[in-house]
Write an enzyme that holds these catalytic residues in place. Structure first.
Site, PDB file in Angstrom:
ATOM      1  N   THR A   1       0.880  -1.183   0.000  1.00  0.00           N
ATOM      2  CA  THR A   1       0.000   0.000   0.000  1.00  0.00           C
ATOM      3  C   THR A   1       0.907   1.220   0.000  1.00  0.00           C
ATOM      4  O   THR A   1       2.059   1.148   0.433  1.00  0.00           O
ATOM      5  CB  THR A   1      -0.877   0.035   1.261  1.00  0.00           C
ATOM      6  OG1 THR A   1      -0.007   0.100   2.393  1.00  0.00           O
ATOM      7  CG2 THR A   1      -1.750  -1.187   1.372  1.00  0.00           C
TER       8      THR A   1
ATOM      9  N   GLU B   1      -5.875  -3.955  -0.720  1.00  0.00           N
ATOM     10  CA  GLU B   1      -6.213  -5.112   0.118  1.00  0.00           C
ATOM     11  C   GLU B   1      -7.347  -5.950  -0.462  1.00  0.00           C
ATOM     12  O   GLU B   1      -7.617  -7.043   0.027  1.00  0.00           O
ATOM     13  CB  GLU B   1      -6.612  -4.625   1.522  1.00  0.00           C
ATOM     14  CG  GLU B   1      -5.461  -4.062   2.342  1.00  0.00           C
ATOM     15  CD  GLU B   1      -5.196  -2.589   2.097  1.00  0.00           C
ATOM     16  OE1 GLU B   1      -5.590  -2.077   1.026  1.00  0.00           O
ATOM     17  OE2 GLU B   1      -4.604  -1.935   2.967  1.00  0.00           O
TER      18      GLU B   1
ATOM     19  N   LYS C   1     -14.899  16.756  10.691  1.00  0.00           N
ATOM     20  CA  LYS C   1     -15.776  16.663  11.863  1.00  0.00           C
ATOM     21  C   LYS C   1     -16.001  18.059  12.413  1.00  0.00           C
ATOM     22  O   LYS C   1     -15.145  18.622  13.083  1.00  0.00           O
ATOM     23  CB  LYS C   1     -15.159  15.729  12.900  1.00  0.00           C
ATOM     24  CG  LYS C   1     -15.126  14.310  12.361  1.00  0.00           C
ATOM     25  CD  LYS C   1     -14.536  13.305  13.300  1.00  0.00           C
ATOM     26  CE  LYS C   1     -14.634  11.933  12.650  1.00  0.00           C
ATOM     27  NZ  LYS C   1     -13.407  11.170  12.668  1.00  0.00           N
TER      28      LYS C   1
ATOM     29  N   TRP D   1     -20.614  15.364  10.526  1.00  0.00           N
ATOM     30  CA  TRP D   1     -19.589  15.019   9.548  1.00  0.00           C
ATOM     31  C   TRP D   1     -19.863  15.710   8.207  1.00  0.00           C
ATOM     32  O   TRP D   1     -21.000  15.767   7.746  1.00  0.00           O
ATOM     33  CB  TRP D   1     -19.569  13.497   9.312  1.00  0.00           C
ATOM     34  CG  TRP D   1     -18.989  12.732  10.455  1.00  0.00           C
ATOM     35  CD1 TRP D   1     -18.592  13.231  11.670  1.00  0.00           C
ATOM     36  CD2 TRP D   1     -18.752  11.321  10.491  1.00  0.00           C
ATOM     37  NE1 TRP D   1     -18.117  12.220  12.454  1.00  0.00           N
ATOM     38  CE2 TRP D   1     -18.196  11.034  11.773  1.00  0.00           C
ATOM     39  CE3 TRP D   1     -18.931  10.285   9.595  1.00  0.00           C
ATOM     40  CZ2 TRP D   1     -17.830   9.742  12.151  1.00  0.00           C
ATOM     41  CZ3 TRP D   1     -18.570   8.999   9.972  1.00  0.00           C
ATOM     42  CH2 TRP D   1     -18.022   8.741  11.238  1.00  0.00           C
TER      43      TRP D   1
END
Ligand code: ADP
Length: 544
Positions: free
Chosen positions: A184, A329, A438, A443
Site C-alpha cells: 500500500t 487489500e 468533523k 460530519w
C-alpha cells in the site's frame, strides 16, 4: 459426501496457457520505454514467459522468492508477471512514485532477490543498489544496444531471455501459493505488503470479467492506464489473458496526447484508470476537438469520479463510464457501477444519483457498515458508517504480520472508508475516515464538496480538507486550481456552492494554488495539504 468433480488448483499459468491455445494470434501492443512501439501475440508472450521463468531460475530464483519490478505497463512486465508466478516465485511490483527511502524499505522488507527495471528508473536503481545488498541481480528491461554504459554491471533482460528455450512445463502446486506482492502506498506510516495468492488472483479475474463488472471479451481492445506497478493494474493482465482480449500497454506515455493516439490508432474499446488521468485526457480531447472511436467503456476507480467528469465523458465522447471502488487489500475490485433494468424508468437526475455511487457489490465480495461500537448499520442508502469487507480476494493479514491482526469480529477487514449501502447493493463512499471533516459533532464529506466545486467551469482541480478550528473542532478549506484564463474569485466560488450544499458544509475559505499534490497512486495528497495549510483558520487571511 463430497462432490465428484475434478479438483484442479486455480493457477495463474492456466490463464496464459489458455490465451496461447485459444487466442495465440491476438496482439499485445506496447509503447516502449526506449521509444517506438512493440507488437507481439499471446503465443509469443507465453513463449517468453517460460523463457523468463527459466532465466530467473538460472539467476538462482526458486519457489517463494520475491522478484521485484520497477516497470511501466509493457510486454516485458507482462511476461514477468507470468514467468515469476508461473514458476512459483512472487512478482513484487514496486511503485516508482514512492519516495526512494520508502522503496528501499519495501525492498528490504520483501527480501527481494532480483530487481528488474525499465530504463526510465536507471537513476533510481543506481540510488537503490548500495542501499539494498540483499538484491543479488539488477536487470535492465532492455536490449544490449540500450544497456547503460559505465562500470556498473547491469544485466540485460533481452540477453537473459534469449539464452533460454521455451521448453518449460509450468509446475503444479497448491492454489494458495503466493503469486504477487504489492505494498500500500503508506501515505501514513510505513507501507504494508499485500500478498496475493494464485487462487485469489484467478477468482478475481473471473469476477472482473462478469458482464456487469469489467466484462472483457475476445472482441475488446483494452488499454489499462492503471499501472502494473499498483495492484496488478487492477487484475487486467490476468483478466485479458482469460478472455483473449487484445491488450494495449501505454508504457510511460500517460499524458492526454499519448493516450489519445493509442485510443485512436488501436481502436481501444475498454480502458481503466484513476480520475486524474481522465481529467488530463479530457482537456486534450477538448483542445484538439477529437472524438474517440466508439464503443468505449471505461472503469474509473481509485478515487471518486465527479459527476461533472462522468457527464463530460458520456455526453462529449459517448464513453460508457463505470465507477468502481476497491483497494490494494481487495485485489482491488470490490464494487462497480452499472445500472439495473429498473433504473431505466428513472428521471435523469435520479439516474445520475445512482451513477455517482461507487457501484454494486461484486459477487465474491461482501460489504457491511458499522458504527464505532461495531454495531452493523442499516442498508438503507442513508445510514453511513465504517465500511468493512470480506471475500475471496480480500487480504486477511499483511505480509510478515505488519500492523498485527487486522480483521474484526466475523472476519471483516476494516477499509478505513466511510460509506452507505442501499437496498440494491450499491455502495456510496462518503469519505475516508481520516479525511472526513468533523465539524461541531457533525460530519462533512470532503468528496461531496470537491465534486460540487469541480462542476464550476473555472475550476480545473479542487480539494477539500478539514483544518483545526477553535469553535467547531474542524472546518473545511477549499483548495482550487483555476482553469487557465478563468479569473474566478473565492467569493464567486462560495456563491456557486451556497445553493448546492447544506449551509454548515460551506467551506470557511477558498485558497488558490498552481497544482494539487498527488500521492504515488494519483490521488489527492490530503496529508500534505493539511500540513501546508495547518493553522490556517487561526492565522490565515480572509477568502479573497
Ligand atoms: P492507497 O492509494 O492509499 O495505497 P489504495 O490504492 O489501495 O490505497 O486505495 C484504496 C482507497 O482508495 C479506498 O480505501 C478508498 O478510500 C479510495 N477509493 C478507491 N476507489 C474509490 C472510489 N471509486 N471513490 C472514492 N474513493 C475510492
Amino acid at each position: 459426501m463430497h462432490g465428484q468433480m475434478m479438483r484442479q488448483p486455480l493457477l495463474i499459468s492456466s490463464l496464459i496457457r489458455h490465451a496461447d491455445t485459444c487466442h495465440g494470434d491476438t496482439e499485445i501492443v506496447s509503447r516502449l520505454t526506449e521509444g517506438g512501439m512493440h507488437r507481439y501475440t499471446y503465443h509469443d508472450a507465453h513463449q517468453r514467459s517460460r523463457q523468463c521463468a527459466r532465466a530467473l531460475q538460472r539467476l538462482g530464483v526458486t519457489a517463494g522468492d520475491r522478484v521485484a519490478t520497477l516497470a511501466w505497463n509493457n510486454y516485458r512486465h507482462f511476461e514477468i508477471y507470468y514467468g515469476t508466478s508461473g514458476m512459483g516465485a512472487i512478482c513484487h511490483t514496486i511503485n516508482p512514485r514512492l519516495f526512494p527511502e520508502q522503496i528501499a524499505f519495501i525492498i528490504k522488507h520483501a527480501e527481494d532477490r532480483v530487481m528488474l527495471f525499465d530504463l526510465t528508473f536507471l537513476k533510481l536503481a543506481e540510488a537503490l543498489r548500495p542501499l539494498c545488498p540483499g538484491v543479488k541481480h539488477w536487470v535492465v528491461l532492455t536490449d544490449r544496444a540500450h544497456l547503460p554504459a559505465g562500470d556498473t554491471p547491469w544485466l540485460c533482460y533481452e540477453e537473459l531471455v534469449a539464452a533460454e528455450s521455451a521448453d518449460y512445463e509450468w509446475p503444479d502446486f497448491d492454489e494458495e501459493t503466493a503469486a504477487s506482492l504489492c505494498y500500500t502506498s503508506g501515505t501514513t506510516g510505513n507501507p504494508k505488503g499485500v500478498l496475493y495468492s494464485h487462487r485469489s488472483t484467478v477468482l478475481h479475474a473471473y469476477a472482473i470479467n462478469l458482464p456487469d463488472v469489467m466484462g472483457l471479451t475476445a472482441r475488446d481492445t483494452a488499454l489499462p492506464v492503471v499501472p502494473m506497478f499498483h495492484v496488478n493494474a487492477w487484475g487486467l493482465p490476468f483478466a485479458a489473458a482469460m478472455t483473449g482480449t487484445k491488450l494495449v500497454l501505454p508504457g510511460p506515455g500517460l499524458d492526454g496526447a499519448s493516450l489519445c493516439e493509442l485510443f485512436q490508432q488501436e481502436r481501444v474499446t475498454f480502458s481503466a484508470g484513476v480520475p486524474t488521468i481522465w481529467l488530463g485526457t479530457l482537456a486534450y480531447l477538448r483542445e484538439n476537438k477529437i472524438r474517440l472511436p466508439s464503443p468505449h467503456r471505461t472503469i474509473i476507480g481509485g478515487a471518486a469520479a465527479s459527476p461533472a467528469l462522468i457527464h463530460a465523458l458520456e455526453s462529449e465522447q459517448g464513453i460508457e463510464v463505470r465507477c468502481g471502488w476497491g483497494m490494494t487489500e481487495t485485489s482491488p475490485a470490490g464494487t462497480v457501477n452499472t445500472f439495473k433494468s429498473k433504473h431505466a424508468a428513472l428521471s435523469t437526475a435520479e439516474r445520475d444519483a445512482v451513477h455517482a455511487k461507487q457501484g454494486r457489490i461484486i459477487p465474491g465480495i461482501e460489504l457491511q457498515i458499522t458504527d464505532d461500537s461495531g454495531a452493523v448499520l442499516a442498508r438503507d442508502g442513508v445510514a453511513y458508517g465504517n465500511l468493512e469487507v470480506r471475500g475471496h480476494w480480500t487480504c486477511r493479514e499483511y505480509f510478515k504480520g505488519a500492523g498485527g491482526s487486522v480483521l474484526r469480529p466475523g472476519g471483516w477487514f476494516p477499509t478505513g472508508d466511510v460509506a452507505a449501502i442501499d437496498p440494491d447493493g450499491y455502495m456510496r463512499i462518503v469519505d475516508r475516515t481520516k479525511d472526513i471533516i468533523k465539524s461541531g459533532g457533525e460530519w462533512i464529506s470532503s468528496i461531496d464538496l470537491e465534486n460540487q466545486a469541480i462542476g464550476h467551469p473555472a475550476v480545473a482541480g479542487a480539494a477539500v480538507i478539514g483544518l483545526a478550528h477553535e469553535q467547531w473542532g474542524e472546518r473545511p478549506l477549499l483548495v482550487v486550481v483555476r482553469r487557465p484564463g478563468h479569473p474566478v474569485t473565492g467569493e464567486q466560488l462560495l456563491d456557486y456552492l451556497r445553493p448546492k450544499v447544506a449551509k454548515w458544509w460551506l467551506p470557511d475559505a477558498v485558497v488558490f494554488t498552481d497544482a494539487i499534490p498527488l500521492t504515488a497512486t494519483g490521488k489527492i495528497y490530503k496529508t500534505k495539504l493539511r500540513e501546508t495549510y495547518e493553522g490556517y483558520f487561526k492565522s490565515g487571511p480572509e477568502t479573497p
